[in-house]
Write a protein that holds these residues in place. Sequence first.
Motif, mmCIF file in Angstrom:
data_model
loop_
_atom_site.group_PDB
_atom_site.id
_atom_site.type_symbol
_atom_site.label_atom_id
_atom_site.label_comp_id
_atom_site.label_asym_id
_atom_site.label_seq_id
_atom_site.Cartn_x
_atom_site.Cartn_y
_atom_site.Cartn_z
ATOM 1 N N ASP A 168 -32.753 87.131 71.907
ATOM 2 C CA ASP A 168 -33.171 87.263 73.307
ATOM 3 C C ASP A 168 -32.407 86.373 74.264
ATOM 4 O O ASP A 168 -32.691 86.385 75.464
ATOM 5 N N ASN A 187 -35.006 92.609 75.504
ATOM 6 C CA ASN A 187 -35.292 92.354 76.913
ATOM 7 C C ASN A 187 -36.711 91.850 77.155
ATOM 8 O O ASN A 187 -37.183 91.863 78.283
ATOM 9 N N TRP A 188 -37.384 91.400 76.082
ATOM 10 C CA TRP A 188 -38.744 90.875 76.245
ATOM 11 C C TRP A 188 -38.794 89.355 76.067
ATOM 12 O O TRP A 188 -39.865 88.764 76.082
ATOM 13 N N ASP A 192 -32.436 87.346 80.729
ATOM 14 C CA ASP A 192 -32.572 88.711 81.240
ATOM 15 C C ASP A 192 -31.442 89.630 80.761
ATOM 16 O O ASP A 192 -30.476 89.195 80.133
ATOM 17 N N HIS A 193 -31.612 90.915 81.082
ATOM 18 C CA HIS A 193 -30.692 91.969 80.637
ATOM 19 C C HIS A 193 -29.244 91.654 81.013
ATOM 20 O O HIS A 193 -28.333 91.760 80.171
ATOM 21 N N SER A 194 -29.014 91.262 82.259
ATOM 22 C CA SER A 194 -27.656 90.988 82.717
ATOM 23 C C SER A 194 -27.027 89.837 81.952
ATOM 24 O O SER A 194 -25.847 89.901 81.566
ATOM 25 N N LEU A 196 -27.741 88.810 78.931
ATOM 26 C CA LEU A 196 -27.455 89.253 77.568
ATOM 27 C C LEU A 196 -26.162 90.063 77.528
ATOM 28 O O LEU A 196 -25.299 89.841 76.666
ATOM 29 N N ARG A 197 -26.009 90.987 78.461
ATOM 30 C CA ARG A 197 -24.802 91.814 78.512
ATOM 31 C C ARG A 197 -23.559 90.965 78.776
ATOM 32 O O ARG A 197 -22.513 91.135 78.134
ATOM 33 N N VAL A 204 -28.817 96.487 74.652
ATOM 34 C CA VAL A 204 -30.024 95.742 75.037
ATOM 35 C C VAL A 204 -31.192 96.722 74.976
ATOM 36 O O VAL A 204 -31.116 97.820 75.544
ATOM 37 N N ASP A 206 -35.577 97.476 75.166
ATOM 38 C CA ASP A 206 -36.771 97.047 75.905
ATOM 39 C C ASP A 206 -38.030 96.988 75.049
ATOM 40 O O ASP A 206 -39.017 96.372 75.452
#
Length: 220
Positions: A168, A187-188, A192-194, A196-197, A204, A206
């Motif tokens: 995460d 994504n939990w 955050d998603h960005s 991680l990317r 990614v 959810d």
Amino acid sequence: MRLAIFDVDGTIVDSAAHIVDTAQYVFRQNELTVPTDADVRGIIGLNLEVAMLKLCPSLSENEAEALAQDYRDHFNNKIENGLIEEQLYDGAIATIETLAGQDETFLGIATGKRLRGVERLFKDWGFGHHFHTLQTPDNNPSKPHPGMIETAMSDTGIDPNKTVMIGDTSYDMAMAKSAGVKAIGVNWGYHDHSTLRENGADLVIDHYHQLIDAIDELTG
């Protein structure tokens, strides 16, 4: 054969509230500037000594080690007095059990949590027997160093192109890239998603119910 390696805090178990509370307590007790909730959440996943230095760069290495030990002592005292109950994310055990039932899948752990904490979690929830390799800060450098993943691959004999790291945080993604393996961001958790990317996540997801398909996609 393939290897799926899981982070723990923020990936399998939601422990942020306890981690934040403990970190802020030991900083306050040592008369240091108390980090914000967001700052503490940002270092979850690192070895404690490294985390303390990130939260307070002016510390010496010896001071960071002492602060990390204060953290462990306070956290363990709360556990012994029944003040901490770590909750697993919905779908975690079911997904791990499904993967464990696949003859072609080995499971591993690569976490900033100490071995004692991982073993306690396994005892409380009863799923530790599914894992073939267990990598913690007790015998590895801190993330994002690739050592945990490299040792897990050595333990199981699985090649990098058949190995995937599930985590995460940016530290998990960067560790995976350093080790030359695929990375799935969840994504939990705590980054955050960005983020991680940007740090190397190939996918990614959810929800836990998406994980098996994601592993299939990345490991062929």
